[in-house]
Design a protein around this motif. Structure first.
Motif, PDB file in Angstrom:
ATOM      1  N   ARG A 177     -20.428 108.591 -16.830  1.00 50.68           N
ATOM      2  CA  ARG A 177     -20.864 107.734 -17.929  1.00 50.68           C
ATOM      3  C   ARG A 177     -21.689 106.618 -17.317  1.00 50.68           C
ATOM      4  NH1 ARG A 177     -17.806 105.985 -22.368  1.00 50.68           N
ATOM      5  NH2 ARG A 177     -18.644 107.596 -23.694  1.00 50.68           N
ATOM      6  N   PRO A 178     -22.657 106.084 -18.077  1.00 54.42           N
ATOM      7  CA  PRO A 178     -23.536 105.064 -17.504  1.00 54.42           C
ATOM      8  C   PRO A 178     -22.756 103.867 -16.998  1.00 54.42           C
ATOM      9  CG  PRO A 178     -24.410 105.799 -19.603  1.00 54.42           C
ATOM     10  CD  PRO A 178     -23.075 106.463 -19.428  1.00 54.42           C
ATOM     11  N   HIS A 179     -22.877 103.613 -15.715  1.00 50.82           N
ATOM     12  CA  HIS A 179     -22.276 102.408 -15.156  1.00 50.82           C
ATOM     13  C   HIS A 179     -23.018 102.083 -13.881  1.00 50.82           C
ATOM     14  CE1 HIS A 179     -20.402 105.736 -13.034  1.00 50.82           C
ATOM     15  NE2 HIS A 179     -20.126 104.900 -12.053  1.00 50.82           N
ATOM     16  N   LEU A 180     -22.787 100.895 -13.388  1.00 51.67           N
ATOM     17  CA  LEU A 180     -23.550 100.474 -12.223  1.00 51.67           C
ATOM     18  C   LEU A 180     -22.840 100.908 -10.949  1.00 51.67           C
ATOM     19  CD1 LEU A 180     -26.201  99.084 -12.350  1.00 51.67           C
ATOM     20  CD2 LEU A 180     -25.095  96.913 -11.852  1.00 51.67           C
ATOM     21  N   TRP A 182     -23.668 103.439  -7.096  1.00 55.46           N
ATOM     22  CA  TRP A 182     -24.636 104.268  -6.388  1.00 55.46           C
ATOM     23  C   TRP A 182     -24.585 105.716  -6.853  1.00 55.46           C
ATOM     24  CZ3 TRP A 182     -28.585 102.159  -4.667  1.00 55.46           C
ATOM     25  CH2 TRP A 182     -28.562 100.916  -4.032  1.00 55.46           C
ATOM     26  N   THR A 183     -23.388 106.159  -7.185  1.00 57.52           N
ATOM     27  CA  THR A 183     -23.264 107.537  -7.649  1.00 57.52           C
ATOM     28  C   THR A 183     -24.092 107.759  -8.898  1.00 57.52           C
ATOM     29  OG1 THR A 183     -20.933 107.029  -7.276  1.00 57.52           O
ATOM     30  CG2 THR A 183     -21.498 109.330  -7.737  1.00 57.52           C
ATOM     31  N   PHE A 184     -23.974 106.785  -9.812  1.00 54.05           N
ATOM     32  CA  PHE A 184     -24.703 106.939 -11.049  1.00 54.05           C
ATOM     33  C   PHE A 184     -26.210 106.888 -10.808  1.00 54.05           C
ATOM     34  CE2 PHE A 184     -25.372 107.260 -15.378  1.00 54.05           C
ATOM     35  CZ  PHE A 184     -26.290 106.310 -15.794  1.00 54.05           C
ATOM     36  N   ILE A 185     -26.629 105.899  -9.971  1.00 53.76           N
ATOM     37  CA  ILE A 185     -28.054 105.759  -9.714  1.00 53.76           C
ATOM     38  C   ILE A 185     -28.596 107.016  -9.034  1.00 53.76           C
ATOM     39  CG2 ILE A 185     -29.777 104.474  -8.395  1.00 53.76           C
ATOM     40  CD1 ILE A 185     -28.236 101.974  -8.967  1.00 53.76           C
ATOM     41  N   GLY A 186     -27.800 107.545  -8.107  1.00 53.62           N
ATOM     42  CA  GLY A 186     -28.225 108.771  -7.446  1.00 53.62           C
ATOM     43  C   GLY A 186     -28.414 109.895  -8.443  1.00 53.62           C
ATOM     44  N   SER A 187     -27.432 110.014  -9.331  1.00 52.74           N
ATOM     45  CA  SER A 187     -27.514 111.058 -10.345  1.00 52.74           C
ATOM     46  C   SER A 187     -28.730 110.844 -11.242  1.00 52.74           C
ATOM     47  CB  SER A 187     -26.229 111.046 -11.184  1.00 52.74           C
ATOM     48  OG  SER A 187     -26.317 112.006 -12.193  1.00 52.74           O
ATOM     49  N   LEU A 188     -28.977 109.586 -11.583  1.00 55.63           N
ATOM     50  CA  LEU A 188     -30.122 109.231 -12.414  1.00 55.63           C
ATOM     51  C   LEU A 188     -31.423 109.716 -11.767  1.00 55.63           C
ATOM     52  CD1 LEU A 188     -29.850 107.533 -15.005  1.00 55.63           C
ATOM     53  CD2 LEU A 188     -30.780 105.629 -13.757  1.00 55.63           C
ATOM     54  N   LEU A 189     -31.541 109.397 -10.465  1.00 54.18           N
ATOM     55  CA  LEU A 189     -32.764 109.765  -9.776  1.00 54.18           C
ATOM     56  C   LEU A 189     -32.920 111.267  -9.668  1.00 54.18           C
ATOM     57  CD1 LEU A 189     -32.891 107.066  -6.992  1.00 54.18           C
ATOM     58  CD2 LEU A 189     -34.558 107.443  -8.783  1.00 54.18           C
ATOM     59  N   GLN A 190     -31.831 111.950  -9.440  1.00 54.29           N
ATOM     60  CA  GLN A 190     -31.892 113.402  -9.339  1.00 54.29           C
ATOM     61  C   GLN A 190     -32.411 114.024 -10.618  1.00 54.29           C
ATOM     62  OE1 GLN A 190     -28.115 115.131  -8.338  1.00 54.29           O
ATOM     63  NE2 GLN A 190     -29.097 116.258  -6.691  1.00 54.29           N
ATOM     64  N   HIS A 191     -31.920 113.514 -11.720  1.00 51.27           N
ATOM     65  CA  HIS A 191     -32.339 114.060 -13.003  1.00 51.27           C
ATOM     66  C   HIS A 191     -33.729 113.595 -13.394  1.00 51.27           C
ATOM     67  CE1 HIS A 191     -28.051 114.983 -13.408  1.00 51.27           C
ATOM     68  NE2 HIS A 191     -28.437 115.878 -14.283  1.00 51.27           N
ATOM     69  N   TRP A 192     -34.166 112.533 -12.739  1.00 52.01           N
ATOM     70  CA  TRP A 192     -35.447 111.951 -13.093  1.00 52.01           C
ATOM     71  C   TRP A 192     -36.610 112.682 -12.448  1.00 52.01           C
ATOM     72  CZ3 TRP A 192     -38.506 109.645  -9.272  1.00 52.01           C
ATOM     73  CH2 TRP A 192     -39.588 108.880  -9.732  1.00 52.01           C
ATOM     74  N   PHE A 193     -36.358 113.264 -11.268  1.00 53.86           N
ATOM     75  CA  PHE A 193     -37.462 113.694 -10.445  1.00 53.86           C
ATOM     76  C   PHE A 193     -38.331 114.794 -11.065  1.00 53.86           C
ATOM     77  CE2 PHE A 193     -39.873 113.657  -6.746  1.00 53.86           C
ATOM     78  CZ  PHE A 193     -40.258 114.950  -6.479  1.00 53.86           C
ATOM     79  N   LEU A 194     -37.717 115.843 -11.563  1.00 52.41           N
ATOM     80  CA  LEU A 194     -38.534 116.945 -12.086  1.00 52.41           C
ATOM     81  C   LEU A 194     -39.360 116.552 -13.322  1.00 52.41           C
ATOM     82  CD1 LEU A 194     -36.421 120.155 -11.552  1.00 52.41           C
ATOM     83  CD2 LEU A 194     -38.416 119.351 -10.309  1.00 52.41           C
ATOM     84  N   PRO A 195     -38.750 115.883 -14.303  1.00 49.04           N
ATOM     85  CA  PRO A 195     -39.596 115.445 -15.419  1.00 49.04           C
ATOM     86  C   PRO A 195     -40.722 114.540 -14.950  1.00 49.04           C
ATOM     87  CG  PRO A 195     -37.307 114.790 -15.779  1.00 49.04           C
ATOM     88  CD  PRO A 195     -37.332 115.602 -14.544  1.00 49.04           C
ATOM     89  N   PHE A 196     -40.403 113.628 -14.023  1.00 51.03           N
ATOM     90  CA  PHE A 196     -41.424 112.741 -13.502  1.00 51.03           C
ATOM     91  C   PHE A 196     -42.548 113.551 -12.861  1.00 51.03           C
ATOM     92  CE2 PHE A 196     -43.479 109.450 -11.220  1.00 51.03           C
ATOM     93  CZ  PHE A 196     -43.682 109.910  -9.931  1.00 51.03           C
ATOM     94  N   ALA A 197     -42.178 114.527 -12.035  1.00 51.22           N
ATOM     95  CA  ALA A 197     -43.185 115.312 -11.327  1.00 51.22           C
ATOM     96  C   ALA A 197     -44.100 116.047 -12.285  1.00 51.22           C
ATOM     97  CB  ALA A 197     -42.506 116.304 -10.375  1.00 51.22           C
ATOM     98  N   SER A 198     -43.521 116.623 -13.344  1.00 53.59           N
ATOM     99  CA  SER A 198     -44.380 117.398 -14.250  1.00 53.59           C
ATOM    100  C   SER A 198     -45.358 116.493 -14.981  1.00 53.59           C
ATOM    101  CB  SER A 198     -43.534 118.208 -15.233  1.00 53.59           C
ATOM    102  OG  SER A 198     -42.725 117.365 -15.989  1.00 53.59           O
ATOM    103  N   LEU A 199     -44.920 115.279 -15.317  1.00 52.61           N
ATOM    104  CA  LEU A 199     -45.842 114.348 -15.974  1.00 52.61           C
ATOM    105  C   LEU A 199     -46.902 113.874 -14.990  1.00 52.61           C
ATOM    106  CD1 LEU A 199     -43.407 112.142 -18.050  1.00 52.61           C
ATOM    107  CD2 LEU A 199     -45.212 113.595 -18.945  1.00 52.61           C
ATOM    108  N   PHE A 200     -46.441 113.497 -13.802  1.00 52.58           N
ATOM    109  CA  PHE A 200     -47.323 112.936 -12.789  1.00 52.58           C
ATOM    110  C   PHE A 200     -48.453 113.902 -12.457  1.00 52.58           C
ATOM    111  CE2 PHE A 200     -48.561 110.481  -9.188  1.00 52.58           C
ATOM    112  CZ  PHE A 200     -48.939 111.402  -8.224  1.00 52.58           C
ATOM    113  N   LEU A 201     -48.125 115.158 -12.205  1.00 53.29           N
ATOM    114  CA  LEU A 201     -49.128 116.108 -11.750  1.00 53.29           C
ATOM    115  C   LEU A 201     -50.235 116.314 -12.776  1.00 53.29           C
ATOM    116  CD1 LEU A 201     -46.888 118.713  -9.952  1.00 53.29           C
ATOM    117  CD2 LEU A 201     -48.609 117.250  -8.922  1.00 53.29           C
TER     118      LEU A 201
END
Lengths: 330, 320, 285
Positions: A177-180, A182-201
């Motif tokens: 669940r959203p909380h502050l 490192w585990t959460f932030i790590g998970s956030l970044l993991q889920h963020w990368f592919l959508p970010f990449a498809s938009l970026f490219l």
């Protein structure tokens, strides 16, 4: 100058007014009674149905004449009240949108900014040498011709399924669940990368091509030839060309940033990423009219604001636009 | 000895082959001389002007030798020519009104240009201001954008800029073509002023308007179809031309006071040859009223009187 | 330059431009595929014809879906829908854009202001909203409806571009000359301005064509596309919906995307090539 801005502001207000009015009309144009359709999808037992129906009927004054409903809508708008969402009952629409907004910003701001910088940089380079141009240009054209969601799908499949490096759905791990932390932030970044990449490219391709074309156009301009004839080093000519070429690119950037609130609909759907776009899909599929209405309002506001800021900024930044304002015959 | 050009050939590369736009130019310009360069559109005068300062593609250097103040000008080498540009040889381009970067204040652009050529802006500023006064521009222009100036003002600014470092040779490419008659006079006088005040040593004034040259030029070089037709002192060219083409050109000029009823204005019938595959021999042969057999051979550019050169077999015959 | 000489010159450069040749070649391949495709398959797109989840094989060139439908058949018919949307949607957008942009540019003044505001409004209105309403009323809709919708919402960009071009042409000397000589307005438009705009209009149309295809793909993907036809976007939608990602059925979603990428990319490259052909300054040596 003042007359110009005055007129602009007036036009923007008119446009806003008209767009909001159309937004208000959406549920009312849908066939059938919006509240009924809406409630029939929510699983409510008999007693609750009556009460909620009355509540809504009262709230939106469906027993009132149309013009009064319209005025009530504007009143509620100024209070920041966009109604209650059915999909995520009983959360108010405003809160729902606000919950989704950070994910959009987190996804889109880096995607837009980074692709803009990288794309313009590469595009400028491509204009320098024939060899670079022949490698960067085709790449740029292919990227910009790629539909966002398809790239998303392919990346999800390649890196998510086949290589199993990244997750392919959600904004963060479903186990958290959203909380502050490192585990959460790590998970956030993991889920963020592919959508970010498809938009970026895809965006990168567009910017690179645009910048390359603008620079080539500037390098052919008379002032570039004059500087060359007076022996100015290539560095100076390129500097001038770059600065002139980037001006229209700035407009594009501002526009992209402006419609951030619209989210990246297709990409978010592919990755089930909890942004406004994904929200909109859910709202559409479940006919949550008030949520749809709220989302659109957000988008309209964002677009108008962005356009207005661009108009002002461009006049300040590019001296060539100033004569246009003096009412000179174009 | 200011400028010496020997057998300069510059062609244009096109998909269909080389266009022989400048095919063997040989002439000399002395210190302090204003030479007019005139001819029809497409005769090669702009090619000549540009090849002396910036021989860019699609132009291609074929052969020739150019010497400025006893030093060879490596016109074929874009890199090495940089040392000469702006400082020894300069140009007022045809597009002078658009020659300045529209998004830079004029003063800023000037300083950046000078600094990039290793000239200190601060020390040049007083002289710059003096020259602005000469061409009747206020010092305020330095803090304005080009778009805030009228066409004439922009042109004068470019004239000041191009001559700022006192080049030996200044090429003025069609600087009066887009102007009204009174401004033409002012601008032409400015050019002469540059020479008289020794801002520049010599000038090449490229134009198709011979009447301007009559006012300001010391000598006139007439070109036709990529080759030199005639060169001589202005008086000689205007009042006693030797080449048949020049003669027809001069007589085609309207004269003040002469009415159409009295004397019809004749043009020169026909068109100049295309230069992709130019005709053998004298290129004016097809339109020339006095052409004869020998004209199938290319006439050399030879001196027939003191400082008066012609490329015409008929004239050599007369001299002999 | 005389008319025929000019046409010949354009043809000459057109045949030599690599980008143009490449773009047209790719488009040609796809058009041929679309036309003869139906002859290559015996199936209908939604028929259950074979074993499900089947990768490409000799019998099913593009494999089968989770329901055992032939992906190749869907692909071929999807191509047809894609081209239709491109032509009709792109064409309509260009047409409206021409009418609005040209009138605004030629007349100027109040007419221009009003049309400008109209353009802004259309730009700002969330097209999805309109589409939702339409979707609610038209529960059965086809490719034509989608094309018309796209055409009616994509024209602002074209209008802006054409307006700018009209402005620049209107103030050219040859138009002033025609006006001074007393030529009637419509005649000026037809004989002086139109020929110069033709090449520009072609370029605008090509970009609209590509844009319409991309937009349609996205709309189909969300589920707001045609209900009674196959399209490439719909294929991708179905693929994701029915777990093609998780099951690794790349043959279902890769071909439609590649096709769109190739067609739109070819259109863009053709556009650049044509621009070079029409504009002498851009031609390479």
């Amino acid at each position: 100058m003042k007359r110009y801005f005055g007129r602009k502001v007036l036009i923007y207000f008119l446009t806003f007014f008209l767009a909001v009015t159309i937004d208000w009309m959406i549920p009312r144009f849908m066939p059938g009674n919006p509240i009924q359709t809406m409630l029939s999808r929510a699983q409510l037992h008999a007693g609750a149905y009556e009460r909620i129906y009355d509540y809504y009927a009262g709230l939106f004054g469906l027993d009132l004449p149309a013009w009064q409903q319209y005025l009530n809508f504007w009143k509620a708008l100024f209070h920041g009240d966009l109604g209650i969402s059915v999909l995520l009952f009983p959360t108010p629409v405003t809160k729902v949108i606000m919950n989704a907004l950070p994910y959009d910003l987190f996804l889109l701001v880096p995607a837009i900014l980074l692709s803009w910088f990288a794309g313009n940089w590469f595009g400028a380079f491509a204009a320098r040498s024939k060899w670079l141009d022949n490698t960067i240009s085709p790449l740029g054209y292919i990227l910009t011709a790629t539909p966002y969601m398809w790239l998303g799908i392919v990346l999800a499949w390649a890196f998510g399924i086949v290589l199993d490096i990244f997750p392919i759905s959600g904004g963060y791990s479903f186990a958290l669940r959203p909380h502050l932390s490192w585990t959460f932030i790590g998970s956030l970044l993991q889920h963020w990368f592919l959508p970010f990449a498809s938009l970026f490219l895809v965006k990168f391709g567009g910017w690179a091509i645009g910048m390359r074309n603008m620079i080539i156009y500037e390098l052919e301009a008379d002032y570039a030839h004059y500087l060359e004839a007076l022996g100015a080093p290539k560095r100076l000519v390129r500097q001038y060309a770059f600065r002139n070429a980037i001006l229209p690119q700035l407009t594009g950037l501002a526009l992209d940033l402006g419609i951030i609130v619209a989210g990246a609909l297709a990409t978010e759907i592919v990755f089930s990423y909890p942004g406004i776009g994904y929200l909109l899909l859910g709202a559409i599929q479940n006919k949550d009219y008030f949520l749809i209405q709220g989302c659109f309002l957000f988008i309209i506001l964002g677009v108008l604001l962005a356009n207005f800021i661009i108009d002002i900024a461009y006049v300040l930044v590019d001296p060539r636009t100033r004569t246009g304002m003096m009412g000179e015959a174009s | 000895m200011s400028l010496q050009v020997e057998n300069l050939r510059v062609y244009y590369q096109t998909l269909r082959g080389d266009v022989r736009a400048l095919d063997g130019a040989t002439f000399t310009i002395e210190d302090g001389e204003i030479m007019g360069l005139a001819g029809e559109s497409g005769c090669g005068k702009t090619t000549l002007g540009h090849s002396l300062i910036a021989l860019t593609p699609p132009m291609r250097f074929v052969e020739g030798r150019v010497t400025l103040d006893d030093e060879e000008l490596p016109v074929w080498d874009m890199e090495r020519m940089n040392d000469f540009r702006f400082k020894r040889i300069s140009i007022i381009p045809q597009y002078a009104m658009n020659a300045m970067n529209p998004t830079r204040k004029i003063g800023k652009m000037t300083s950046e240009l000078l600094e990039s050529r290793k000239v200190e802006y601060k020390s040049t500023l007083p002289e710059l201001k003096r020259r602005l006064d000469l061409v009747e521009l206020t010092h305020d222009v330095l803090s304005m954008y080009p778009i805030e100036l009228s066409g004439g003002m922009k042109q004068r600014m470019v004239m000041v800029l191009s001559t700022l470092l006192n080049p030996s040779l200044l090429i003025a490419d069609e600087v009066t073509s887009a102007l009204d008659v009174s401004t033409q006079k002012a601008v032409s006088e400015m050019l002469v002023g540059f020479r008289d005040r020794e801002f520049v040593k010599s000038l090449i004034v490229i134009t198709h308007d011979i009447s301007i040259l009559y006012q300001i030029a010391d000598s006139i070089l007439i070109m036709y179809a990529g080759q030199l037709a005639e060169k001589g002192p202005t008086d000689a060219i205007i009042h006693s031309p030797r080449h048949p083409y020049t003669k027809l050109l001069i007589s085609a000029l309207p004269k003040v006071g002469v009415k159409y009823a009295e004397r019809k204005l004749e043009g020169i019938p026909g068109n100049p040859p295309q230069l992709l595959d130019p005709p053998v021999g004298c290129r004016f042969r097809d339109r020339c009223p006095v052409a004869f057999g020998k004209c199938l051979e290319e006439p050399p550019f030879m001196e027939v009187e003191k400082d008066h050169f012609v490329a015409c077999w008929k004239e050599f015959e007369r001299n002999a | 330059m005389t008319e025929s000489k000019k046409k010949n010159e354009i043809l000459y450069f057109a045949l030599r431009n690599n980008k143009l040749k490449l773009g047209v070649a790719v488009l040609f391949v796809f058009v041929v595929l679309t036309l003869i495709g139906p002859l290559l398959t015996d199936y209908a797109p939604y028929d259950y014809v074979g074993p499900p989840y089947h990768p490409p094989s000799a019998e099913y060139w593009f494999g089968t879906t989770t329901f055992g439908q032939d992906v190749f058949t869907q692909f071929i018919l999807g191509l047809k829908a894609t081209f239709m949307v491109g032509i009709i949607g792109g064409g309509l957008a260009t047409l409206i854009g021409v009418v609005v942009g040209f009138t605004a540019g030629y007349r100027g003044g109040v007419v221009d202001e009003v049309l400008n505001m109209l353009t802004n409004i259309v730009l700002v209105i969330p097209t999805l909203a309109m589409l939702l309403i339409i979707a609610a009323y038209l529960t059965v809709r086809g490719v034509l409806a989608e094309s018309v919708f796209i055409g009616c919402t994509a024209w602002p960009w074209a209008a802006r571009a054409i307006r700018a071009q009209t402005f620049s042409l209107r103030s050219r000397d040859f138009v002033d000359l025609a006006r001074l000589s007393g030529m009637r307005s419509w005649k000026i438009i037809l004989s002086q301005i139109a020929p110069n705009m033709m090449s520009y209009l072609l370029l605008v149309f090509i970009l609209q064509f590509g844009g319409a295809i991309l937009t349609a793909a996205t709309l189909d993907f969300i589920g707001l596309g045609p209900t009674n036809a196959v399209s490439l976007g719909l294929m991708m939608n179905n693929a994701v919906l029915w777990g093609a990602l998780l099951l690794g059925m790349w043959w279902w979603f890769v071909p439609p995307g590649v096709a769109i990428m190739a067609i739109v990319g070819a259109l863009y490259v053709t556009n650049v090539g044509l621009d070079e052909v029409f504009n002498p300054k851009l031609r390479e040596m």
